[in-house]
Every structure is written in C-alpha cells, then in structure tokens.
Scaffold this active site. Structure first.
Site, PDB file in Angstrom:
ATOM      1  N   LYS A  46      -6.737  -0.805  -9.436  1.00 43.07           N
ATOM      2  CA  LYS A  46      -5.298  -0.523  -9.540  1.00 43.07           C
ATOM      3  C   LYS A  46      -4.807  -0.677 -10.976  1.00 43.07           C
ATOM      4  O   LYS A  46      -3.891   0.025 -11.398  1.00 43.07           O
ATOM      5  CB  LYS A  46      -4.489  -1.414  -8.593  1.00 43.07           C
ATOM      6  CG  LYS A  46      -4.767  -1.120  -7.129  1.00 43.07           C
ATOM      7  CD  LYS A  46      -3.565  -0.578  -6.359  1.00 43.07           C
ATOM      8  CE  LYS A  46      -4.047   0.190  -5.152  1.00 43.07           C
ATOM      9  NZ  LYS A  46      -3.190   0.211  -4.005  1.00 43.07           N
TER      10      LYS A  46
ATOM     11  N   LYS B 183     -12.623   6.535  -2.216  1.00 42.91           N
ATOM     12  CA  LYS B 183     -12.091   6.384  -0.854  1.00 42.91           C
ATOM     13  C   LYS B 183     -10.797   7.185  -0.686  1.00 42.91           C
ATOM     14  O   LYS B 183     -10.049   7.383  -1.653  1.00 42.91           O
ATOM     15  CB  LYS B 183     -11.900   4.903  -0.503  1.00 42.91           C
ATOM     16  CG  LYS B 183     -10.577   4.322  -0.904  1.00 42.91           C
ATOM     17  CD  LYS B 183     -10.344   2.956  -0.274  1.00 42.91           C
ATOM     18  CE  LYS B 183      -8.987   2.431  -0.693  1.00 42.91           C
ATOM     19  NZ  LYS B 183      -7.917   2.496   0.255  1.00 42.91           N
TER      20      LYS B 183
ATOM     21  N   LYS C 215      -3.764   6.781   0.515  1.00 42.86           N
ATOM     22  CA  LYS C 215      -2.479   7.424   0.792  1.00 42.86           C
ATOM     23  C   LYS C 215      -1.617   7.586  -0.452  1.00 42.86           C
ATOM     24  O   LYS C 215      -0.679   8.367  -0.453  1.00 42.86           O
ATOM     25  CB  LYS C 215      -1.738   6.676   1.904  1.00 42.86           C
ATOM     26  CG  LYS C 215      -1.290   5.264   1.582  1.00 42.86           C
ATOM     27  CD  LYS C 215      -0.395   4.753   2.701  1.00 42.86           C
ATOM     28  CE  LYS C 215      -0.876   3.469   3.326  1.00 42.86           C
ATOM     29  NZ  LYS C 215      -0.960   2.329   2.431  1.00 42.86           N
TER      30      LYS C 215
HETATM   31  P1  ATP Z   1      -2.949   2.692  -1.358  1.00 42.58           P
HETATM   32  O1  ATP Z   1      -3.387   4.092  -1.643  1.00 42.58           O
HETATM   33  O2  ATP Z   1      -1.492   2.462  -1.575  1.00 42.58           O
HETATM   34  O3  ATP Z   1      -3.817   1.651  -2.002  1.00 42.58           O
HETATM   35  P2  ATP Z   1      -4.394   2.663   1.082  1.00 42.58           P
HETATM   36  O4  ATP Z   1      -4.466   4.044   1.640  1.00 42.58           O
HETATM   37  O5  ATP Z   1      -5.597   2.106   0.424  1.00 42.58           O
HETATM   38  O6  ATP Z   1      -3.124   2.504   0.185  1.00 42.58           O
HETATM   39  P3  ATP Z   1      -3.582   0.222   2.470  1.00 42.58           P
HETATM   40  O7  ATP Z   1      -2.180   0.054   2.907  1.00 42.58           O
HETATM   41  O8  ATP Z   1      -3.970  -0.475   1.226  1.00 42.58           O
HETATM   42  O9  ATP Z   1      -3.954   1.762   2.308  1.00 42.58           O
HETATM   43  O10 ATP Z   1      -4.556  -0.157   3.640  1.00 42.58           O
HETATM   44  C1  ATP Z   1      -4.231  -0.268   5.001  1.00 42.58           C
HETATM   45  C2  ATP Z   1      -5.506  -0.428   5.795  1.00 42.58           C
HETATM   46  O11 ATP Z   1      -6.271   0.778   5.780  1.00 42.58           O
HETATM   47  C3  ATP Z   1      -6.444  -1.504   5.227  1.00 42.58           C
HETATM   48  O12 ATP Z   1      -7.014  -2.222   6.288  1.00 42.58           O
HETATM   49  C4  ATP Z   1      -7.490  -0.718   4.496  1.00 42.58           C
HETATM   50  O13 ATP Z   1      -8.721  -1.388   4.418  1.00 42.58           O
HETATM   51  C5  ATP Z   1      -7.609   0.523   5.361  1.00 42.58           C
HETATM   52  N1  ATP Z   1      -8.077   1.672   4.586  1.00 42.58           N
HETATM   53  C6  ATP Z   1      -7.465   2.192   3.495  1.00 42.58           C
HETATM   54  N2  ATP Z   1      -8.141   3.274   3.040  1.00 42.58           N
HETATM   55  C7  ATP Z   1      -9.197   3.433   3.885  1.00 42.58           C
HETATM   56  C8  ATP Z   1     -10.287   4.380   3.931  1.00 42.58           C
HETATM   57  N3  ATP Z   1     -10.369   5.350   3.055  1.00 42.58           N
HETATM   58  N4  ATP Z   1     -11.191   4.245   4.930  1.00 42.58           N
HETATM   59  C9  ATP Z   1     -11.093   3.255   5.844  1.00 42.58           C
HETATM   60  N5  ATP Z   1     -10.111   2.331   5.836  1.00 42.58           N
HETATM   61  C10 ATP Z   1      -9.160   2.398   4.880  1.00 42.58           C
END
Ligand code: ATP
Ligand code: LTN
Length: 333
Positions: A114, A196, A199
C-alpha cells in the site's frame, strides 16, 4: 453449549469483488451455525488509511452493509455493524499499539504494497493498520477469523499481540485462528493474473464487482488476460488460465481435475464463457437482493443499529477488563 465467536471485516473501499466474495464472504455466511456467534463489520476506520471523499465514503459504507446482507449475512445469527459505531475499537487499538513493536509492523507485506501504491500518503494509520485489526478481533474474543489469504499475516500478528498481552497482564483474550478457504483464498486480477484481484484497482476490467450486470461480467471474462500457450492446463506458468479454472471450479462445484477433463482440447474462449456463465448464475440473485435491500433504508438502519448494540455489549466488557488489568480504569472502586 458454549458458542465460539467469529469476527471479520471488510473495508468500504470500493464495490465488493468476486475475490472478496470467494475468499471471505462465502465463508462468513457458512460460519453462521448454531454453535457460533458471528460479528461482521464494515471496517470504515481501516478504509481511512487511504484518502476518501466523505460523501462517497459514507455512501460506500452503507452499500457494503447492504451487500453483506445480500451475500447471506443473517441478522438473526450475526451482529452486522459499522466499525466506527462502536467506539471501543479505536480505544483498544491504542492500548494494543503500546504492546506492538515497530519491527513486527515493518514486516507486514500489505503495508509495503500500500505504501508503494500511495507513495504520496504513507500515513501512520497505514502502518498501524494491523493493530486496529487486532483490536477488532480481540474485542469480541473471536476464535475464528474468516479472511482471504492476503490477511493471514494480519491474523497472525493479532495472535502474537494477544499472547503477549495475556502473558503480561493475565488471561484476557481468546487466541484467534485464521479461517481461509482451500481453493479461492487468492483470486487474481483479470488484467494481471500475477496480482490479486482488488476492489480499489483503478482498472474496473481487472475485477468482477458482485453488482456487475451479466453482460459486463461476460465482457470482462472474455477480455481476461491469459497466455499464448493455447493449452488449458493448471500450472504456475499459466496464471491467467489457472485463475479461470479455479473460479470455474468454485462456482460449479467441480474439481480442477474434472474441469480439465471437460475443457480438454477446447479453446480459451470456451473456458472464459463457461466461467462467466457459472459466475453470473450465482451472482444474479445477490445483485437483485442487494438492490432491494439498498432501497429499504429503514430496514438497513434497523439492522445496523441492532448489530452495533449487540457488538458494543461485548466490546464494552472486554475493554473494561483491559482497562482494569492495565491500570487505566477502576480508580475509586
Ligand atoms: P482494497 O483493494 O481496498 O485493498 P480488497 O479488495 O483487498 O480491498 P479488503 O476489504 O481488504 O478487500 O478485504 C476483504 C476480505 O476479502 C479479506 O478477508 C481479504 O482477505 C479478502 N480478499 C481480498 N481480495 C481477495 C482476493 N483477490 N482473493 C481472495 N480473497 C480476497
Ligand atoms: N484488514 C482487512 C479488513 C478487516 C478485517 C478486520 C478482517 C478489518 N478488520 C478484522 C478480519 C478481521 C482486510 O481485508 N484488508
């Protein structure tokens, strides 16, 4: 029967993706059984570690709560709440900050990622983010924390912080365990399958939002980056195809071996369309339910208020105990 507690959170940092759904939310719903009580929060304090426009931020927080309900969070079995509605999170976080070492936080890969992404805003909150997450978990004496693979390190630091605190001040916190799906703990970006799916990715083609319309889902899968091997196989050298096969397998309930048999001799286009169709089938009722819930503000407000009330009752007890043990409270008892 003594119930075990479950806690997890999701940041309102964008529309919830297929990665969030498969990696975390599906398990959130599954863990709602009679022998557990679940606390699920929209982690808006965590999302503040990157810049947010206040109005958009507020709206996204409400949308995230509606999406969680649409994904099967049942307010009768779970307390669904907004993190900032329960002030104990910020308070316990401070206490735990004082039992966490800079060296430990320095090892967190999410902080490194980040910081690289937001080089103009490497704030202290981004650094101490895992401590707030530890507070979320420990306040509710959670035994299980359903998360995707990327959050494993954060649950581990929460365990270390809890063990250290218990040793110093006496048994206070339950030691939590991460709960990560065997397949789908890490769904990859459709535009760069070595990263990965996220969002907050500025390129919407890289992720499937769970509110995407069927034609958008199909288009995004058709455009998914693959390779030039022209052979459907499941291996590290073909991360785009491996990602599609994993998604196909998760959404159809077939194993990877069965999927490989089905697609034997077929082209990438066929795998993409079949994967899109399986995803559309499962996400369509969720999208419809989401639209219905989002339009019913009275219902949403009721659920979130009741969730915050239930959460606060537990959080208050834990914080009171922590204050008493550390010499921060009970002055003239
Ligand atoms: P950001 O892009 O803002 O970092 P994010 O998409 O990584 O957000 P989070 O809110 O940080 O999402 O995560 C919510 C949940 O989703 C967490 O348990 C995280 O481990 C899971 N998660 C996020 N991205 C993935 C992915 N690509 N595959 C599987 N699990 C995921
Ligand atoms: N940091 C998590 C979201 C989160 C969380 C939590 C997950 C905030 N608080 C407590 C599990 C338990 C993330 O997914 N980035």
């Amino acid at each position: 029967m003594e119930k075990k507690n479950v806690l997890s959170g999701i940041q309102p940092s964008g529309i919830i993706t297929l990665g969030n759904y498969v990696g975390a939310l599906r398990n959130w719903a599954k863990l709602q059984t009679d022998d557990r009580f679940c606390f699920y929060c929209v982690a808006n304090l965590h999302a503040m570690t990157v810049r947010q426009d206040p109005e958009v931020f507020r709206q996204r927080t409400i949308e995230a709560a509606a999406l969680l309900l649409a994904c099967g969070i049942d307010p009768k079995r779970s307390a669904l709440f907004i993190q900032s509605s329960v002030h104990e999170h910020a308070e316990l976080s401070w206490v735990l900050n004082c039992s966490t070492y800079m060296g430990e936080l320095n090892r967190m890969t999410q902080f490194k990622d980040k910081s690289a992404k937001h080089a103009d805003n490497i704030n202290a909150g981004l650094f101490t983010y895992p401590v707030l997450m530890a507070a979320d978990i420990l306040l509710y004496q959670a035994s299980y924390v359903p998360v995707g693979h990327d959050q494993k390190q954060h649950v581990e630091i929460a365990r270390d912080i809890a063990e250290r605190f218990n040793k110093l001040y006496g048994e206070t916190f339950v030691i939590p365990e991460p709960f990560i799906p065997k397949v789908g703990g890490r769904i990859m970006s459709l535009q760069d399958p070595t990263k990965k799916m996220s969002k907050s990715d500025p390129n919407p083609s890289s992720f499937i939002a769970i509110t995407d319309e069927p034609n958008v889902i199909l288009k995004k899968f058709k455009r998914a980056v693959t390779d030039s091997e022209a052979r459907i196989a499941y291996n590290e050298n073909q991360p785009g195809i491996a990602n599609l096969l994993s998604i196909y397998s998760i959404f159809t309930g077939k194993t990877i071996e069965e999927a490989l048999e089905i697609f034997d001799g077929m082209g990438y286009g066929q795998l993409k369309v079949a994967t899109a169709e399986a995803v559309i089938e499962e996400l369509t009722p969720i999208r419809e339910e989401y639209n219905r819930i989002l339009a019913d503000r009275v219902y949403l407000e009721g659920v979130l208020n009741e969730g915050a009330r239930q959460a606060a009752a537990v959080a208050e007890k834990t914080l009171h105990n922590v204050y008493a043990k550390t010499g921060l409270g009970s002055f003239f008892a």
